[in-house]
Write a protein that holds these residues in place. Structure first.
Motif, mmCIF file in Angstrom:
data_model
loop_
_atom_site.group_PDB
_atom_site.id
_atom_site.type_symbol
_atom_site.label_atom_id
_atom_site.label_comp_id
_atom_site.label_asym_id
_atom_site.label_seq_id
_atom_site.Cartn_x
_atom_site.Cartn_y
_atom_site.Cartn_z
ATOM 1 N N ASP A 49 0.721 14.479 4.328
ATOM 2 C CA ASP A 49 0.002 13.829 5.620
ATOM 3 C C ASP A 49 -1.023 12.742 5.142
ATOM 4 N N ARG A 50 -1.226 12.891 3.714
ATOM 5 C CA ARG A 50 -2.164 12.055 3.111
ATOM 6 C C ARG A 50 -1.226 10.410 2.796
ATOM 7 N N ARG A 51 -0.095 10.488 3.111
ATOM 8 C CA ARG A 51 0.633 9.390 2.797
ATOM 9 C C ARG A 51 1.518 8.852 4.120
ATOM 10 N N PRO A 52 0.717 8.334 5.248
ATOM 11 C CA PRO A 52 1.607 7.998 6.429
ATOM 12 C C PRO A 52 2.273 6.905 6.393
ATOM 13 N N ALA A 53 3.166 6.564 6.804
ATOM 14 C CA ALA A 53 4.216 5.263 7.085
ATOM 15 C C ALA A 53 3.446 4.424 8.005
ATOM 16 N N PRO A 54 3.542 3.332 8.121
ATOM 17 C CA PRO A 54 4.411 2.563 6.713
ATOM 18 C C PRO A 54 3.292 2.477 5.440
ATOM 19 N N LEU A 55 3.890 2.530 4.192
ATOM 20 C CA LEU A 55 3.201 2.790 3.096
ATOM 21 C C LEU A 55 3.882 2.366 1.848
ATOM 22 N N ILE A 56 3.475 1.519 1.171
ATOM 23 C CA ILE A 56 4.280 1.256 -0.487
ATOM 24 C C ILE A 56 3.969 2.420 -1.317
ATOM 25 N N LEU A 57 4.738 3.282 -1.556
ATOM 26 C CA LEU A 57 4.481 4.539 -2.643
ATOM 27 C C LEU A 57 4.556 4.061 -3.914
ATOM 28 N N GLY A 58 4.442 5.139 -5.026
ATOM 29 C CA GLY A 58 4.577 4.623 -6.492
ATOM 30 C C GLY A 58 3.331 4.475 -7.017
ATOM 31 N N HIS A 59 2.993 5.244 -8.183
ATOM 32 C CA HIS A 59 1.802 5.232 -8.814
ATOM 33 C C HIS A 59 1.870 5.343 -10.391
ATOM 34 N N GLU A 60 3.229 5.528 -10.600
ATOM 35 C CA GLU A 60 3.366 5.636 -12.284
ATOM 36 C C GLU A 60 4.135 4.217 -12.739
ATOM 37 N N ALA A 61 3.205 3.299 -13.377
ATOM 38 C CA ALA A 61 3.489 2.044 -13.488
ATOM 39 C C ALA A 61 2.999 1.296 -14.720
ATOM 40 N N LYS A 101 -9.369 8.340 -5.208
ATOM 41 C CA LYS A 101 -8.459 7.727 -4.686
ATOM 42 C C LYS A 101 -7.190 7.608 -5.550
ATOM 43 N N ILE A 102 -6.060 7.360 -5.052
ATOM 44 C CA ILE A 102 -4.886 6.889 -6.050
ATOM 45 C C ILE A 102 -4.103 5.860 -5.204
ATOM 46 N N ILE A 103 -3.768 4.847 -6.014
ATOM 47 C CA ILE A 103 -2.498 3.621 -5.099
ATOM 48 C C ILE A 103 -1.441 4.650 -4.794
ATOM 49 N N SER A 104 -1.039 4.267 -3.698
ATOM 50 C CA SER A 104 -0.003 4.917 -2.737
ATOM 51 C C SER A 104 -0.579 5.849 -1.900
ATOM 52 N N MET A 105 -1.834 5.823 -1.558
ATOM 53 C CA MET A 105 -2.574 6.517 -0.575
ATOM 54 C C MET A 105 -3.310 5.454 0.079
ATOM 55 N N PRO A 106 -3.317 5.414 1.453
ATOM 56 C CA PRO A 106 -4.149 4.307 2.190
ATOM 57 C C PRO A 106 -5.564 4.583 1.702
ATOM 58 N N PRO A 107 -6.191 3.389 1.656
ATOM 59 C CA PRO A 107 -5.679 2.142 2.077
ATOM 60 C C PRO A 107 -5.150 1.499 1.003
ATOM 61 N N ARG A 108 -4.921 2.062 -0.135
ATOM 62 C CA ARG A 108 -4.350 1.397 -1.287
ATOM 63 C C ARG A 108 -2.796 1.629 -1.223
ATOM 64 N N GLU A 109 -2.331 0.247 -1.393
ATOM 65 C CA GLU A 109 -0.699 0.498 -1.619
ATOM 66 C C GLU A 109 -0.345 0.755 -2.947
ATOM 67 N N GLY A 110 1.061 1.162 -2.909
ATOM 68 C CA GLY A 110 1.377 1.865 -4.285
ATOM 69 C C GLY A 110 2.229 0.493 -5.067
ATOM 70 N N ALA A 111 2.992 1.056 -6.146
ATOM 71 C CA ALA A 111 3.376 0.217 -7.439
ATOM 72 C C ALA A 111 4.902 0.181 -7.101
ATOM 73 N N PHE A 112 5.484 0.546 -6.110
ATOM 74 C CA PHE A 112 7.003 0.388 -5.663
ATOM 75 C C PHE A 112 6.945 -1.232 -5.089
ATOM 76 N N ALA A 113 6.337 -2.032 -6.026
ATOM 77 C CA ALA A 113 6.263 -3.505 -5.527
ATOM 78 C C ALA A 113 6.257 -4.518 -6.507
ATOM 79 N N GLU A 114 6.270 -5.777 -6.495
ATOM 80 C CA GLU A 114 6.230 -6.679 -7.509
ATOM 81 C C GLU A 114 4.889 -6.830 -8.064
ATOM 82 N N LEU A 115 3.714 -6.739 -7.109
ATOM 83 C CA LEU A 115 2.579 -6.782 -7.662
ATOM 84 C C LEU A 115 1.344 -5.559 -7.173
ATOM 85 N N VAL A 116 0.461 -5.358 -8.062
ATOM 86 C CA VAL A 116 -0.738 -4.316 -7.683
ATOM 87 C C VAL A 116 -1.980 -4.810 -8.314
ATOM 88 N N ALA A 117 -2.891 -4.579 -7.366
ATOM 89 C CA ALA A 117 -4.339 -5.046 -7.942
ATOM 90 C C ALA A 117 -4.946 -3.514 -8.559
#
Length: 324
Positions: A49-61, A101-117
Motif C-alpha cells: 500500500d506504500r507504493r500506489p500506482a501510478p509510480l516509478i519503482l526502483g531504488h537500487e541504482a 523516505k526512500i525513492i520509489s515511494m510517494p512523493p519520491r519517484e524511483g530509479a526505473f528511469a533515465e534520471l533521478v534527483a
C-alpha cells in the motif's frame, strides 16, 4: 525522459514522463543500472500500500551526476532519506527514523528511469574500475551487510561460527557473501528451487542445499514466511541468533518456547545505516564481496517482461539489472 511506470497490479508501462528535476540541495543522476528488488515485486503484485500506482519503482541504482560541481562523477545511490533531526538520525541510525523516505515511494519517484534527483550526502563515489552493474548492488548488499553485523555482535561465544541462509535470492546470496567477508567461513544456503540452487553453487560459488538440516550458530531468514521462521527456530543452536530480513508474511512460525529455553536471540532487521552503506561500497570496491557477476542484464524497455519472468520463476540469477 523514459521510465518504467507501475500503472496497476502486474502492469508496467515503458513510456515518456516529465524529466526529473534536481532541487537546489540535490544532484541529478543519469541512471546507468537499476536492480529489481523484492519490494518492487511486492508493489507490482499489489501487495504494498506504500507504493500506489501510478509510480516509478526502483531504488537500487548507480549512474553519473550531470551538471553542477560534481558533473561527470560516477556514483551509487543510498536511496534512504531520514529527517535528519530525530534521535535516530543524529545517532547514525537513520534506518530507524520514523519519517524515513526512500525513492520509489510517494512523493519520491524511483530509479526505473533515465534520471533521478538525490541529495549529495546519499551519493557514494564509484571508482572507474567498478562497473555500474556492480555499484548498483550496493543497496541490497548493504541490507545484508547490516543484518550480518548485528547478528555477529549478538552471537553467544559458545555458539558455533556456522551459518545457514534461508533463500537463494539476492538478499540471501548477499548475506552469505557478507558473512564470509565478516569472518564466517562455514556458510550454506538453503534454496528449494533447483535451477536457482545450481546457479548459486556454480556462479556464486556458495554451498547450497534443497532444505536446511542440522544446527547452526546463526540462521538468516532472507524469505520471511511462517515456514522459514519455523525452520530458523528449529535449526538455531542454543545461544545462537536468528537474523530475520525477509518480509514474506507477517505472522506465524517461531517456536517461542524453544527460543526462550535455549536463549536464542531473534533480530528483525530492515535496511542499513549510512555507515553500513559506505562500508558495503568499500567492500564492493576492494573485492571482498567477490566478483559479483551473478546478475542478469536487461533493457529497461523490457522491464515488464523481466517482472513477468520473475513472477513465473523463470529467472535463475538472484538479481536482474535494468539498463535505461
Amino acid at each position: 525522459m523514459k521510465a518504467l511506470v507501475y500503472d496497476g497490479v502486474e502492469t508496467l508501462i515503458f513510456r515518456d514522463v516529465p524529466d526529473a528535476i534536481a532541487a537546489p540541495d540535490q544532484e541529478l543522476v543519469r541512471i546507468a543500472s537499476s536492480g529489481i528488488c523484492g519490494s518492487d515485486m511486492h508493489a507490482y503484485l499489489g501487495h504494498d500500500d506504500r507504493r500506489p500506482a501510478p509510480l516509478i519503482l526502483g531504488h537500487e541504482a548507480a549512474g553519473t551526476i550531470i551538471g553542477g560541481a560534481r558533473d561527470g562523477e560516477r556514483v551509487t545511490i543510498n536511496p534512504l532519506v531520514g529527517c535528519g533531526t530525530c534521535q535516530y538520525c543524529t545517532s547514525g541510525r537513520e534506518n530507524l527514523c520514523p519519517e524515513r523516505k526512500i525513492i520509489s515511494m510517494p512523493p519520491r519517484e524511483g530509479a526505473f528511469a533515465e534520471l533521478v534527483a538525490m541529495r549529495p550526502e546519499n551519493l557514494v563515489t564509484v571508482p572507474d574500475h567498478v562497473p555500474f552493474d556492480k555499484a548498483a548492488l550496493a543497496e541490497p548488499l548493504a541490507v545484508s551487510w547490516h543484518s550480518v553485523r548485528l547478528g555477529l555482535a549478538a552471537l553467544d561465544p559458545g555458539a558455533s561460527r556456522s551459518a545457514l541462509v534461508l533463500g537463494g535470492g539476492a538478499i540471501g546470496v548477499a548475506a552469505a557473501l557478507a558473512l564470509k567477508a565478516q569472518g564466517l567461513d562455514d556458510v550454506v544456503i538453503a534454496e528449494p528451487n533447483e535451477t536457482r540452487r545450481l546457479f548459486v553453487e556454480n556462479q556464486c560459488l556458495i554451498s547450497s542445499v534443497p532444505a536446511g538440516t542440522g544446527q547452526f550458530g546463526m540462521v538468516v531468514d532472507a524469505v520471511g514466511y511462517a515456514s522459514t521462521r519455523d525452520i530458523a527456530s528449529s535449526l538455531t543452536e542454543p545461544g545462537g541468533v536468528i537474523v530475520h530480513i525477509g518480509l514474506g508474511e507477517d505472522l506465524g512460525g517461531l517456536d517461542i518456547r524453544r527460543m526462550t529455553l535455549q536463549e536464542i536471540t531473534f533480530i528483525g532487521t530492515y535496511t542499513y545505516t549510512p555507515k553500513d552503506f559506505r562500508d558495503t561500497c568499500a567492500a564492493i570496491f576492494d573485492g571482498r564481496l567477490g566478483p559479483l557477476d551473478w546478475t542478469e542484464q536487461r533493457s529497461l524497455s523490457d522491464g515488464a517482461d523481466a517482472f513477468a519472468d520473475l513472477r513465473a520463476g523463470r529467472v535463475a540469477a538472484p538479481k536482474i539489472i535494468l539498463h535505461p
